[in-house]
Design a protein around this motif. Structure first.
Motif, PDB file in Angstrom:
ATOM      1  N   LEU A 287       0.544  -1.318   0.119  1.00  0.00           N
ATOM      2  CA  LEU A 287       0.523  -0.508  -0.028  1.00  0.00           C
ATOM      3  C   LEU A 287       0.548   1.422   0.071  1.00  0.00           C
ATOM      4  O   LEU A 287       0.649   2.491  -0.381  1.00  0.00           O
ATOM      5  N   ARG A 288       2.055   1.082   0.944  1.00  0.00           N
ATOM      6  CA  ARG A 288       2.615   2.258   0.203  1.00  0.00           C
ATOM      7  C   ARG A 288       3.597   2.556  -1.113  1.00  0.00           C
ATOM      8  O   ARG A 288       3.245   4.029  -1.344  1.00  0.00           O
ATOM      9  N   TYR A 289       3.503   2.017  -1.537  1.00  0.00           N
ATOM     10  CA  TYR A 289       3.681   2.001  -2.989  1.00  0.00           C
ATOM     11  C   TYR A 289       2.796   2.453  -3.995  1.00  0.00           C
ATOM     12  O   TYR A 289       3.110   3.711  -4.742  1.00  0.00           O
ATOM     13  N   LEU A 290       1.377   2.426  -3.701  1.00  0.00           N
ATOM     14  CA  LEU A 290       0.680   2.358  -3.854  1.00  0.00           C
ATOM     15  C   LEU A 290       0.317   4.020  -3.968  1.00  0.00           C
ATOM     16  O   LEU A 290       0.025   4.819  -4.511  1.00  0.00           O
ATOM     17  N   SER A 291       0.369   4.394  -2.640  1.00  0.00           N
ATOM     18  CA  SER A 291       0.124   5.718  -1.841  1.00  0.00           C
ATOM     19  C   SER A 291       1.051   6.861  -2.483  1.00  0.00           C
ATOM     20  O   SER A 291       0.956   7.999  -2.985  1.00  0.00           O
ATOM     21  N   PHE A 292       2.398   6.409  -2.626  1.00  0.00           N
ATOM     22  CA  PHE A 292       3.702   7.281  -3.671  1.00  0.00           C
ATOM     23  C   PHE A 292       2.906   7.480  -4.772  1.00  0.00           C
ATOM     24  O   PHE A 292       3.459   8.113  -5.478  1.00  0.00           O
ATOM     25  N   ALA A 293       2.482   6.729  -5.809  1.00  0.00           N
ATOM     26  CA  ALA A 293       2.415   6.404  -6.691  1.00  0.00           C
ATOM     27  C   ALA A 293       0.955   7.388  -7.382  1.00  0.00           C
ATOM     28  O   ALA A 293       1.019   8.247  -8.070  1.00  0.00           O
ATOM     29  N   ARG A 294      -0.580   7.861  -6.514  1.00  0.00           N
ATOM     30  CA  ARG A 294      -0.999   8.512  -6.064  1.00  0.00           C
ATOM     31  C   ARG A 294      -0.458   9.411  -5.917  1.00  0.00           C
ATOM     32  O   ARG A 294      -0.841  10.852  -6.437  1.00  0.00           O
ATOM     33  N   SER A 295       0.790   9.800  -5.135  1.00  0.00           N
ATOM     34  CA  SER A 295       0.957  11.093  -4.851  1.00  0.00           C
ATOM     35  C   SER A 295       1.598  11.681  -5.968  1.00  0.00           C
ATOM     36  O   SER A 295       1.164  13.548  -5.872  1.00  0.00           O
ATOM     37  N   GLN A 296       2.179  11.510  -6.692  1.00  0.00           N
ATOM     38  CA  GLN A 296       2.819  11.532  -7.818  1.00  0.00           C
ATOM     39  C   GLN A 296       1.978  11.508  -9.053  1.00  0.00           C
ATOM     40  O   GLN A 296       2.296  12.403 -10.316  1.00  0.00           O
ATOM     41  N   LYS A 297       0.758  11.492  -8.895  1.00  0.00           N
ATOM     42  CA  LYS A 297      -0.286  11.772  -9.725  1.00  0.00           C
ATOM     43  C   LYS A 297      -0.073  11.186 -11.242  1.00  0.00           C
ATOM     44  O   LYS A 297       0.560  11.693 -12.735  1.00  0.00           O
ATOM     45  N   SER A 298       0.604   9.718 -11.307  1.00  0.00           N
ATOM     46  CA  SER A 298       1.486   8.771 -12.448  1.00  0.00           C
ATOM     47  C   SER A 298       0.529   8.883 -13.548  1.00  0.00           C
ATOM     48  O   SER A 298      -0.496   8.522 -13.201  1.00  0.00           O
ATOM     49  N   LYS A 299       1.261   8.755 -14.736  1.00  0.00           N
ATOM     50  CA  LYS A 299      -0.018   8.511 -15.833  1.00  0.00           C
ATOM     51  C   LYS A 299       0.277   7.655 -16.666  1.00  0.00           C
ATOM     52  O   LYS A 299       0.000   6.986 -17.580  1.00  0.00           O
ATOM     53  N   SER A 300       1.041   6.626 -15.451  1.00  0.00           N
ATOM     54  CA  SER A 300       2.047   5.307 -16.572  1.00  0.00           C
ATOM     55  C   SER A 300       0.694   3.740 -15.492  1.00  0.00           C
ATOM     56  O   SER A 300       0.359   4.169 -15.534  1.00  0.00           O
ATOM     57  N   LEU A 301       1.416   2.918 -15.774  1.00  0.00           N
ATOM     58  CA  LEU A 301       0.329   1.901 -15.993  1.00  0.00           C
ATOM     59  C   LEU A 301       1.027   1.589 -14.341  1.00  0.00           C
ATOM     60  O   LEU A 301      -0.055   0.314 -14.096  1.00  0.00           O
ATOM     61  N   HIS A 302       0.982   2.642 -13.911  1.00  0.00           N
ATOM     62  CA  HIS A 302       1.307   1.790 -12.015  1.00  0.00           C
ATOM     63  C   HIS A 302       0.055   1.245 -11.712  1.00  0.00           C
ATOM     64  O   HIS A 302       0.396   0.386 -10.911  1.00  0.00           O
ATOM     65  N   TYR A 303      -0.943   1.654 -12.073  1.00  0.00           N
ATOM     66  CA  TYR A 303      -2.176   0.971 -11.082  1.00  0.00           C
ATOM     67  C   TYR A 303      -2.365   0.243 -12.041  1.00  0.00           C
ATOM     68  O   TYR A 303      -2.636  -1.124 -10.552  1.00  0.00           O
ATOM     69  N   VAL A 304      -2.340  -0.500 -12.759  1.00  0.00           N
ATOM     70  CA  VAL A 304      -3.086  -1.613 -13.388  1.00  0.00           C
ATOM     71  C   VAL A 304      -1.995  -2.695 -12.914  1.00  0.00           C
ATOM     72  O   VAL A 304      -2.693  -3.918 -11.794  1.00  0.00           O
ATOM     73  N   TYR A 305      -0.207  -2.206 -13.055  1.00  0.00           N
ATOM     74  CA  TYR A 305       0.174  -3.171 -12.687  1.00  0.00           C
ATOM     75  C   TYR A 305       0.118  -3.679 -11.307  1.00  0.00           C
ATOM     76  O   TYR A 305       0.323  -5.265 -10.039  1.00  0.00           O
ATOM     77  N   MET A 306      -0.456  -2.288 -10.457  1.00  0.00           N
ATOM     78  CA  MET A 306      -0.632  -2.644  -8.916  1.00  0.00           C
ATOM     79  C   MET A 306      -1.670  -3.274  -7.977  1.00  0.00           C
ATOM     80  O   MET A 306      -1.687  -4.176  -7.715  1.00  0.00           O
ATOM     81  N   PHE A 307      -2.872  -3.214  -9.013  1.00  0.00           N
ATOM     82  CA  PHE A 307      -4.275  -3.706  -8.813  1.00  0.00           C
ATOM     83  C   PHE A 307      -3.959  -5.212  -8.494  1.00  0.00           C
ATOM     84  O   PHE A 307      -4.461  -5.838  -7.890  1.00  0.00           O
ATOM     85  N   ILE A 308      -2.711  -5.904  -9.946  1.00  0.00           N
ATOM     86  CA  ILE A 308      -3.090  -7.564 -10.134  1.00  0.00           C
ATOM     87  C   ILE A 308      -2.427  -7.544  -9.188  1.00  0.00           C
ATOM     88  O   ILE A 308      -2.603  -9.002  -8.155  1.00  0.00           O
ATOM     89  N   PHE A 309      -0.707  -7.330  -8.733  1.00  0.00           N
ATOM     90  CA  PHE A 309      -0.377  -7.900  -7.776  1.00  0.00           C
ATOM     91  C   PHE A 309      -0.728  -7.467  -6.017  1.00  0.00           C
ATOM     92  O   PHE A 309      -0.581  -8.183  -5.169  1.00  0.00           O
ATOM     93  N   LEU A 310      -1.907  -6.212  -5.899  1.00  0.00           N
ATOM     94  CA  LEU A 310      -2.781  -6.331  -4.949  1.00  0.00           C
ATOM     95  C   LEU A 310      -2.848  -7.902  -4.621  1.00  0.00           C
ATOM     96  O   LEU A 310      -3.332  -8.252  -3.644  1.00  0.00           O
ATOM     97  N   CYS A 311      -4.115  -8.214  -5.764  1.00  0.00           N
ATOM     98  CA  CYS A 311      -4.997  -8.654  -5.630  1.00  0.00           C
ATOM     99  C   CYS A 311      -4.253  -9.640  -4.951  1.00  0.00           C
ATOM    100  O   CYS A 311      -4.879 -11.335  -4.566  1.00  0.00           O
ATOM    101  N   LEU A 312      -2.917 -10.446  -4.946  1.00  0.00           N
ATOM    102  CA  LEU A 312      -2.140 -11.486  -5.064  1.00  0.00           C
ATOM    103  C   LEU A 312      -1.884 -11.785  -3.527  1.00  0.00           C
ATOM    104  O   LEU A 312      -1.666 -13.125  -3.015  1.00  0.00           O
ATOM    105  N   PHE A 313      -1.457  -9.999  -3.418  1.00  0.00           N
ATOM    106  CA  PHE A 313      -1.141 -10.251  -2.155  1.00  0.00           C
ATOM    107  C   PHE A 313      -2.399 -10.839  -1.536  1.00  0.00           C
ATOM    108  O   PHE A 313      -2.092 -10.765  -0.039  1.00  0.00           O
ATOM    109  N   ALA A 314      -3.203 -10.323  -1.420  1.00  0.00           N
ATOM    110  CA  ALA A 314      -4.453  -9.991  -0.932  1.00  0.00           C
ATOM    111  C   ALA A 314      -4.479 -11.303  -0.096  1.00  0.00           C
ATOM    112  O   ALA A 314      -5.713 -12.365  -0.204  1.00  0.00           O
ATOM    113  N   SER A 315      -4.440 -12.507  -1.625  1.00  0.00           N
ATOM    114  CA  SER A 315      -4.767 -14.000  -1.470  1.00  0.00           C
ATOM    115  C   SER A 315      -3.533 -15.017  -0.342  1.00  0.00           C
ATOM    116  O   SER A 315      -3.104 -14.572  -0.178  1.00  0.00           O
ATOM    117  N   PRO A 316      -4.704 -15.964  -0.431  1.00  0.00           N
ATOM    118  CA  PRO A 316      -3.826 -16.573   0.840  1.00  0.00           C
ATOM    119  C   PRO A 316      -2.023 -17.479   0.123  1.00  0.00           C
ATOM    120  O   PRO A 316      -2.080 -18.570   1.393  1.00  0.00           O
TER     121      PRO A 316
END
Length: 337
Positions: A287-316
């Motif tokens: 979540l720290r990674y995600l928070s920084f990307a949002r704070s920089q208003k990044s226009k690249s694909l950080h959100y897509v990549y992070m959403f994929i791996f967020l699901c992975l980390f949230a899984s057992p």
């Protein structure tokens, strides 16, 4: 004939690494071509480095020392050296104090400069080897694709891994003198790539497959793959994307092109493979990674990549994946040793 624009400066930045620094300086003074100026900037070392450098200066006529009374940081140290010691238009290469160069480092640079003078290149990148802290093996060979690159091809070649640099070191670029600006990225991560991109855009970049630089890898808490360094590298990637887009926007219209972020595979191997093999990485870190990307208003694909791996980390299954990858990495390491 050596023109003023062909003059070469080697700059060494150092802080509290006297034993490694001695190896570095010895490799520099052992060059087959001694037609260069050496500038060493010590950032207020307390391990006897400054006394040793003073003794070195007596036997080295081409050695120019900067001995600081207090530490101003690595980025500020380099920027000050270039502005005050390296004239505009001269060639410059930064040598890290824990690295070494091959005896033909300057000779190969001189050859590329003379052979390509008609192209007026502004950056020359060489291949390099990366060793562990104690050099005891062949090291990992990072070979560049030989060629001449312009504009968009420079970015594409970096994204594909056809051109690599040894951190801030191991490549040459044209000094901007007093106009030089070095972006202060965390720990200097990607400051090297930004220099190569922007300097290459000014004219063209020469890439050589000659391996003339030896980079010493970090270990322990200094490791490139430590949790904190991975986060700082991620911050640098987000900032780098923003700064590169800004730089391109300032270019003349005919030189502009669409800046593409590194492909998904680059992000996976740079960040997520080391993270997945680290048992200490938790959801809060993610979540720290995600928070920084949002704070920089990044226009690249950080959100897509992070959403994929967020699901992975949230899984057992995330823990099992980390354990399996860690075992696989250990087997590979054991097989090489």
């Amino acid at each position: 004939m050596i023109y003023h624009s062909d003059k070469i400066y080697l700059v060494v930045l150092t802080f509290n690494r006297i034993n490694l620094l001695k190896e570095c300086i010895n490799s520099i003074l052992s060059q087959s071509n001694l037609d260069f100026e050496l500038v060493i900037a010590d950032n207020a070392s307390t391990d006897g480095t400054q006394a040793w450098l003073r003794s070195l200066q007596y036997g080295c006529n081409s050695c120019d020392l900067i001995l600081r009374d207090f530490n101003i940081g690595a980025s500020a140290n380099l920027a000050d050296v270039i502005r005050s010691k390296v004239p505009k238009g001269a060639w410059l290469s930064v040598i890290c104090d824990d690295d070494t160069i091959e005896p033909n480092f300057v000779a190969e640079a001189r050859k590329e400069i003379l052979n390509n003078r008609n192209l007026e290149p502004t950056c020359i990148c060489f291949s390099h080897r990366e060793f562990q802290s104690i050099i005891h093996s062949e090291g990992v060979y990072h070979k560049n694709v030989k060629g001449i690159f312009y504009g968009k091809d420079i970015v594409d070649s970096f994204n594909k891994g056809d051109i690599r640099v040894a951190g801030i070191s191991g490549f040459f670029f044209k000094s901007q003198g007093a106009g030089f600006k070095l972006l202060d990225y965390p720990r200097g991560f990607l400051a090297d790539t930004y220099i190569v991109y922007t300097e290459g855009f000014r004219s063209c970049l020469i890439s050589s497959d000659k391996c003339v630089y030896n980079r010493r890898a970090w270990d322990g808490q200094e490791s490139f793959y430590s949790d904190e360094n991975m986060f700082m590298l991620f911050k640098s990637f987000v900032m780098f994307q923003r700064d590169l887009e800004s730089f391109i926007h300032q270019l003349p219209v005919e030189k502009r092109f669409d800046v593409k972020p590194p492909p998904l595979r680059s992000w996976f191997f740079i960040f997520w493979v080391p993270i997945l093999t680290s048992g200490s990485f938790r959801l809060n870190d993610f979540l720290r990674y995600l928070s920084f990307a949002r704070s920089q208003k990044s226009k690249s694909l950080h959100y897509v990549y992070m959403f994929i791996f967020l699901c992975l980390f949230a899984s057992p299954i995330s823990l099992n994946i980390r354990v399996a990858l860690n075992l696989f990495r250990k087997r590979i390491t054991h097989g090489r040793s």
